[in-house]
Design a protein around this motif. Structure first.
Motif, mmCIF file in Angstrom:
data_model
loop_
_atom_site.group_PDB
_atom_site.id
_atom_site.type_symbol
_atom_site.label_atom_id
_atom_site.label_comp_id
_atom_site.label_asym_id
_atom_site.label_seq_id
_atom_site.Cartn_x
_atom_site.Cartn_y
_atom_site.Cartn_z
ATOM 1 N N VAL A 267 -20.227 13.138 13.339
ATOM 2 C CA VAL A 267 -20.178 12.055 13.053
ATOM 3 C C VAL A 267 -21.172 10.992 13.503
ATOM 4 O O VAL A 267 -21.873 10.046 12.839
ATOM 5 C CB VAL A 267 -18.635 11.384 12.962
ATOM 6 N N ILE B 151 -19.964 5.037 5.963
ATOM 7 C CA ILE B 151 -20.249 6.254 6.539
ATOM 8 C C ILE B 151 -19.571 7.363 5.721
ATOM 9 O O ILE B 151 -19.946 8.473 5.716
ATOM 10 C CB ILE B 151 -19.820 6.307 8.039
ATOM 11 N N GLY B 152 -18.405 7.207 5.062
ATOM 12 C CA GLY B 152 -17.456 8.158 4.531
ATOM 13 C C GLY B 152 -18.408 9.071 3.627
ATOM 14 O O GLY B 152 -18.189 10.072 3.445
ATOM 15 N N ILE B 153 -19.160 8.592 2.664
ATOM 16 C CA ILE B 153 -20.106 9.246 1.705
ATOM 17 C C ILE B 153 -20.618 10.278 2.464
ATOM 18 O O ILE B 153 -21.060 11.067 1.522
ATOM 19 C CB ILE B 153 -20.572 8.391 0.678
ATOM 20 N N ILE C 99 -24.693 11.355 12.342
ATOM 21 C CA ILE C 99 -24.717 10.863 11.019
ATOM 22 C C ILE C 99 -24.872 9.351 11.308
ATOM 23 O O ILE C 99 -25.812 8.967 10.452
ATOM 24 C CB ILE C 99 -23.826 11.298 10.127
ATOM 25 N N LEU D 196 -19.886 12.066 5.142
ATOM 26 C CA LEU D 196 -19.323 13.076 6.030
ATOM 27 C C LEU D 196 -18.841 14.120 4.928
ATOM 28 O O LEU D 196 -18.568 14.057 3.947
ATOM 29 C CB LEU D 196 -18.301 12.130 6.642
ATOM 30 N N SER E 147 -16.668 0.999 6.456
ATOM 31 C CA SER E 147 -17.965 1.145 6.801
ATOM 32 C C SER E 147 -18.436 2.314 5.712
ATOM 33 O O SER E 147 -17.855 2.872 4.936
ATOM 34 C CB SER E 147 -17.689 2.372 8.021
ATOM 35 N N PRO F 214 -25.954 17.753 11.462
ATOM 36 C CA PRO F 214 -24.428 17.896 11.573
ATOM 37 C C PRO F 214 -23.895 18.306 10.413
ATOM 38 O O PRO F 214 -22.689 18.624 10.521
ATOM 39 C CB PRO F 214 -24.168 16.259 12.043
ATOM 40 N N GLU F 215 -24.417 18.048 9.158
ATOM 41 C CA GLU F 215 -23.688 18.581 8.129
ATOM 42 C C GLU F 215 -23.771 19.854 7.554
ATOM 43 O O GLU F 215 -23.101 20.261 6.840
ATOM 44 C CB GLU F 215 -24.198 17.575 7.015
ATOM 45 N N ALA G 289 -8.975 7.625 -1.171
ATOM 46 C CA ALA G 289 -10.260 7.965 -1.635
ATOM 47 C C ALA G 289 -10.686 8.975 -0.879
ATOM 48 O O ALA G 289 -10.688 8.798 0.532
ATOM 49 C CB ALA G 289 -11.185 6.738 -1.796
ATOM 50 N N GLU G 290 -11.637 9.981 -1.196
ATOM 51 C CA GLU G 290 -12.385 10.898 -0.427
ATOM 52 C C GLU G 290 -12.963 10.460 0.688
ATOM 53 O O GLU G 290 -12.888 11.007 1.788
ATOM 54 C CB GLU G 290 -13.154 11.897 -1.469
ATOM 55 N N SER G 291 -13.866 9.221 0.472
ATOM 56 C CA SER G 291 -14.624 8.924 1.782
ATOM 57 C C SER G 291 -13.488 8.225 2.642
ATOM 58 O O SER G 291 -14.051 8.539 3.676
ATOM 59 C CB SER G 291 -15.585 7.788 1.122
ATOM 60 N N VAL G 292 -12.849 7.623 2.306
ATOM 61 C CA VAL G 292 -11.718 7.071 3.302
ATOM 62 C C VAL G 292 -11.325 8.391 3.969
ATOM 63 O O VAL G 292 -11.115 8.010 5.327
ATOM 64 C CB VAL G 292 -10.603 6.224 2.531
ATOM 65 N N GLU H 174 -23.156 22.532 3.643
ATOM 66 C CA GLU H 174 -22.273 22.691 4.258
ATOM 67 C C GLU H 174 -21.521 23.697 3.827
ATOM 68 O O GLU H 174 -21.403 23.839 2.689
ATOM 69 C CB GLU H 174 -21.220 21.239 4.306
ATOM 70 N N GLY I 38 -17.181 5.598 -2.701
ATOM 71 C CA GLY I 38 -17.743 4.703 -1.799
ATOM 72 C C GLY I 38 -19.183 4.905 -1.234
ATOM 73 O O GLY I 38 -19.521 4.720 -0.334
ATOM 74 N N ASP J 269 -12.265 11.302 4.542
ATOM 75 C CA ASP J 269 -13.322 11.845 5.187
ATOM 76 C C ASP J 269 -13.453 10.924 6.824
ATOM 77 O O ASP J 269 -13.611 11.588 7.694
ATOM 78 C CB ASP J 269 -14.672 12.087 4.512
ATOM 79 N N ASP J 270 -13.498 9.837 6.543
ATOM 80 C CA ASP J 270 -13.726 9.000 7.843
ATOM 81 C C ASP J 270 -12.546 8.996 8.754
ATOM 82 O O ASP J 270 -12.715 9.356 9.827
ATOM 83 C CB ASP J 270 -13.979 7.554 7.210
ATOM 84 N N ALA K 49 -12.463 12.668 10.332
ATOM 85 C CA ALA K 49 -13.428 12.963 11.320
ATOM 86 C C ALA K 49 -13.166 12.254 12.727
ATOM 87 O O ALA K 49 -13.746 12.513 13.699
ATOM 88 C CB ALA K 49 -14.654 12.381 10.899
#
Lengths: 551, 337
Positions: free
Chosen positions: B49, B36-38, B52, B40, B34, A136-137, A423-426, A53, B299, A428-429, A432
């Motif tokens: 998304v 999925i976050g890690i 993935i 993305l 979920s 996709p990434e 958090a970063e993953s939250v 990416e 996550g 990003d979710d 998106a």
């Protein structure tokens, strides 16, 4: 001597020996001769050019191990030949008159790290592979959005046919990491090409033609490269070990101790490094990743977080977007979180790339009077509002949001900004989702070497963010903005193209879709003994090419 | 019930317990959101998304996802770690070995220092050496590990340059094979003195930092037990026989004082395993603690689920072993009732 005393003296001897044999530092003496130790901020997620990416840690490694047809030199933004022996142009016949065909003459005698020879077939294979995998990434769109077909003319001649003329093809597509040339033999021997499926071998291994060969990647620990002695250009001088992640304070300590030669850090650590013996702090450039806060003009009804009082069409009014831009305390952000290292760029052309107009209007000073006037005109001054901004926790983005909160709430006690640092993953979710269920979010832009990327992604009403944020709902003249961006994308005359971007920068100042907190300054620290240090913001972060270094 | 039958019965129940644990682990992890976050990146479009989600089977109903996860576990596929950028099954044993090695080394440090200091203090009760040792012991228990670790790092790594950081010298590490994943053992198996020295040298600071906290607990226990033993009649008898005080302590009192101390030592190993997280972050030790900390923060559910499942199954097995040992040692324990 009985056994007890034997053990006792043996242990004394052990500790004495340990001290004697330990790698005692002689201050000023070069540590780890022949090896460059770079302490990186984060881990690559992949080493495959087709999967990486833009802006991600894997690009750092791909830059060193793979070559592309063209490159950007250390001293300026100008292109230089790499695997291609010359830069295609209208005058040398490399670009067709209609701007649709690019022909690249390849360097003879180049070999991959697995010993196979580079031909035009490898280049075609590499580009087609990325487009076919279409992960996709990854960044396959950089190729597939403009390329109609690729051709092999002969062993050392490669041709690309574009779907429409592209002013940014060489500067943004050919030099991008996704356009790196991989060994066809290595890929075919290890899984080949599958649509929308990552190649696990290529994600963790590398077979390129670059100045470095890949050695090993110990996850969460280090990644090692060795000098490619058969490189077609000037050989690199130092092997490389990249120390991955860990505590940022330890990276700073390691640099001071001479254990690391270069470290990735941020402005908040400058005070710890200033005046340290044998350490040089480089602050000579700007990252091409402006820190921005997005305004959402496409909020689904009833989706905003609890506590938000704004209507869904709040940011449709350009006066409100302007007022936010005027109210932000730019100097506080620059002198606080950025420790003074940064600048302010116009919407949306970062300083340092083609098309940036030094005379374009820029939001760089807090102007409460103007902000109040605009908020009053928009009819929200007396009633006030509460709105949330979502961002990642514990970094510059969160600090930028806090500066926004402070700026807006000081302007009017009836205004409320709720900073949702997650958090970063939250993040990003949430980020998106389309449509986005937040009125504002904060992050930085992806880096690019050509203004077309920024304009398409961040300003075009039909572009990536234009569509998600519903820019068409808010631009005073959305059609005109779109037309100008499209015409600049295909305009091959640099003067005319530059004039279009100049006009755009003025229009977008009056009709901003973002609040750009700052263009962050490059902050890099390295040991004095490192020779040949060069940074180029147009290279993937940390904007270093290890093959230039010696010590 | 015969011991053999009891073990067979417990082993037959074990898969059901593991299945139950897996349901709990999966459910609790999914309650957090979920996974999925890690996977993305922040610039992905909704269409990307979806792709993935399809790749990782996250577009399917949760029950189907659970069955797929379970099938994966049975076939040795624990999912993809977004933090390590590799399959969990590939990375897990490597990280686990690194952590076990560090915890064991720290345990040895704690054992050696704890018993030595405890004996030293207990034999000099309420005298200056006892107070001094108490200060050392209390400071070990009360100093925050991250602070003590950074302090040692500044002095011995950054200032004096006599201690390394990380787990190994990358070149030496690569020069031997790693069948067990324990660097010290692998070095011995490879017959490489250089690698063994490198492994020990890298272990010293993190093991000392981690072991120092546990030293305090062992030393205090050892001191108390020794003080108590020294007041026993058999000690007076030994002294009355004219035995030197050193011999009274070493041959008689210390040996008996070790019995309660050993119980504490066993418990300390669990404390050491927990403590590795901080130490691994500070010393760039590539173990499971640092990996888990990153996984929690980012996550990485595939990694977290594997870790929780692993520790749960380990707990079940240890419980079974303990029950069997109990039954074997104490005949009053009746099996299967």
């Amino acid at each position: 001597m009985n056994f007890k005393y034997f053990i006792k003296y043996l242990s004394y001897g052990f500790f004495a020996g340990a001290i004697a044999l330990s790698p005692v530092t002689v201050f000023g003496q070069v540590k780890n001769p022949g090896l460059l130790v770079h302490a990186a901020d984060d881990e690559p997620t992949t080493l495959d050019p087709a999967q990486v990416e833009p802006g991600e840690g894997g690009e750092t490694i791909i830059l060193q191990v793979y070559d592309r047809l063209l490159d950007i030199g250390p001293a300026s933004a100008a292109l230089i030949p790499s695997l291609a022996v010359e830069i295609p142009s209208l005058s040398n016949g490399g670009i067709s008159e209609d701007g649709l065909t690019y022909t690249f003459k390849l360097r003879a005698g180049v070999t991959f790290h697995d010993g196979t020879s580079l031909t035009a077939d490898d280049v075609k294979y590499s580009w087609d592979r990325a487009m076919e995998m279409n992960l996709p990434e990854g960044n396959a769109g950089a190729l597939s959005d403009v390329i109609a077909s690729t051709e092999i003319i002969d062993d050392l001649t490669f041709r690309v046919n574009l779907s429409e003329p592209s002013a940014s093809f060489l500067n943004s597509t050919v030099v991008s990491m996704v356009a790196s040339v991989v060994s066809q033999d290595a890929v075919e021997a290890n899984g080949g090409v599958k649509v929308e499926t990552p190649n696990r071998f290529m994600a963790g291994n590398m077979v390129g033609t670059g100045p470095y060969k890949f050695v090993v990647w110990n996850r969460n620990e280090n990644l090692q490269l060795e000098v490619n002695e058969s490189y077609w250009g000037d050989n690199a001088k130092l092997d490389v070990r990249i120390e991955i992640g860990g505590d940022p304070d330890v990276r700073v300590l390691g640099l001071r101790a001479g254990e690391f030669d270069t470290i990735e850090t941020d402005p908040s650590f400058i005070a710890d490094l200033e005046g340290a013996d044998g350490v040089t702090i480089y602050t000579g450039g700007l990252l091409l990743e402006p820190l921005h806060i997005g305004f959402n003009l496409n909020i689904p009804k009833g989706s905003l977080p609890d506590g938000d009082t704004i209507s869904e069409d709040f940011f449709h009014d350009p006066r409100i977007r302007q007022a936010f831009n005027h109210a932000f305390d730019y100097q506080a952000f620059l002198n606080g979180p950025l420790a003074g290292y940064g600048a302010f760029n116009p919407h949306y052309t970062p300083i340092g790339i083609f098309g940036h107009d030094a005379d374009a209007p820029v939001y760089s000073e807090k102007n409460y009077a103007e902000a109040e006037r605009l908020f009053r005109e928009a009819g929200v001054w007396d009633e006030g509002f509460a709105v949330s901004v979502i961002t990642e926790e514990g970094n510059l983005f969160a600090l930028m949001c806090l500066v926004l909160k402070d700026s807006i709430e000081r302007l009017n006690p009836n205004f409320r900004i709720n900073v949702l640092a997650v958090a970063e993953s939250v993040f990003d979710d949430a980020h998106a989702q389309n449509p986005l269920e937040y009125a504002m979010w904060a992050k930085n832009a992806d880096p690019a070497a050509d203004p077309n990327f920024y304009m398409q992604a961040y300003q075009h009403p039909d572009g990536e963010w234009g569509e998600v944020h519903g820019f068409a709902n808010g631009y005073r003249d959305a059609a005109k903005v779109g037309e100008l961006i499209d015409s600049a994308a295909t305009e091959l005359d640099p003067a005319k193209r530059s004039a279009i971007y100049r006009e755009l920068q003025t229009i977008l100042y009056d009709d901003p879709m973002w609040l750009i907190g700052a263009q962050e300054g490059v902050v890099m620290a390295h040991r004095d003994w490192l020779k040949g240090f060069a940074m180029q913001p147009l290279w993937p972060r940390p904007s270093l090419k290890f093959s230039f270094f010696d010590k | 019930m015969q011991l053999r039958d009891y073990i067979i019965r417990r082993l037959m129940v074990l898969p059901i317990l593991i299945l139950g644990v897996s349901i709990v682990v999966f459910t609790l992890t999914r309650v957090g959101g979920s996974p999925i976050g890690i996977y993305l990146s922040h610039e992905m479009t909704p269409e990307e998304v979806l792709k993935i989600e399809e790749r990782f089977g996250l577009d399917k109903p949760v029950l189907v996802q659970y069955i797929q996860w379970l099938k994966g576990i049975v076939s040795g596929d624990f999912g993809w770690s977004g933090v390590a950028s590799a399959p969990v099954a590939e990375v897990f044993p490597i990280k686990l070995a690194a952590t076990l090695e560090l915890a064991t080394a720290a345990g040895l440090v704690a054992l050696f220092l704890g018993i030595t200091l405890g004996t030293f203090a207990g034999a000099r009760r309420n005298r200056f050496p006892d107070h001094l040792t108490r200060i050392v012991a209390v400071s070990g228990a009360s100093l925050p590990q991250f602070w003590f670790g950074i302090l040692l790092l500044i002095i011995f790594w950054a200032q004096l340059g006599i201690a390394p950081i990380g787990r190994s010298d990358a070149t030496i590490f690569a020069s031997i094979s790693h069948p067990t994943g324990l660097y010290t053992i692998d070095a011995i198996l490879a017959g490489s003195i250089r690698a063994l020295w490198d492994a020990i040298w890298h272990l010293i600071l993190p093991a000392l930092t981690l072991g120092y906290g546990a030293t305090a607990i062992i030393a205090r226990m050892m001191r108390s037990a020794l003080v108590e033993e020294l007041q026993q009649d058999y000690v007076d008898a030994a002294r009355a026989k004219g035995l030197a005080e050193k011999l009274v302590i070493k041959r008689h009192a210390r040996r008996n004082a070790l019995v309660p101390t050993i119980t504490v030592i066993g418990l300390t190993f669990g404390f050491l395993l927990q403590g590795t997280i901080t130490i691994e972050i500070i010393y760039r030790w590539p173990g499971i603690g640092r990996w888990m900390a990153d996984s929690v923060l980012r996550g990485d559910q595939a990694t977290l689920m594997t870790y929780v499942l692993f520790t749960s199954v380990l707990f079940l097995l240890v419980n079974l072993i303990v029950d069997v040992i109990y039954a074997n040692l104490d005949r009053r324990v009746t099996l299967g009732k």
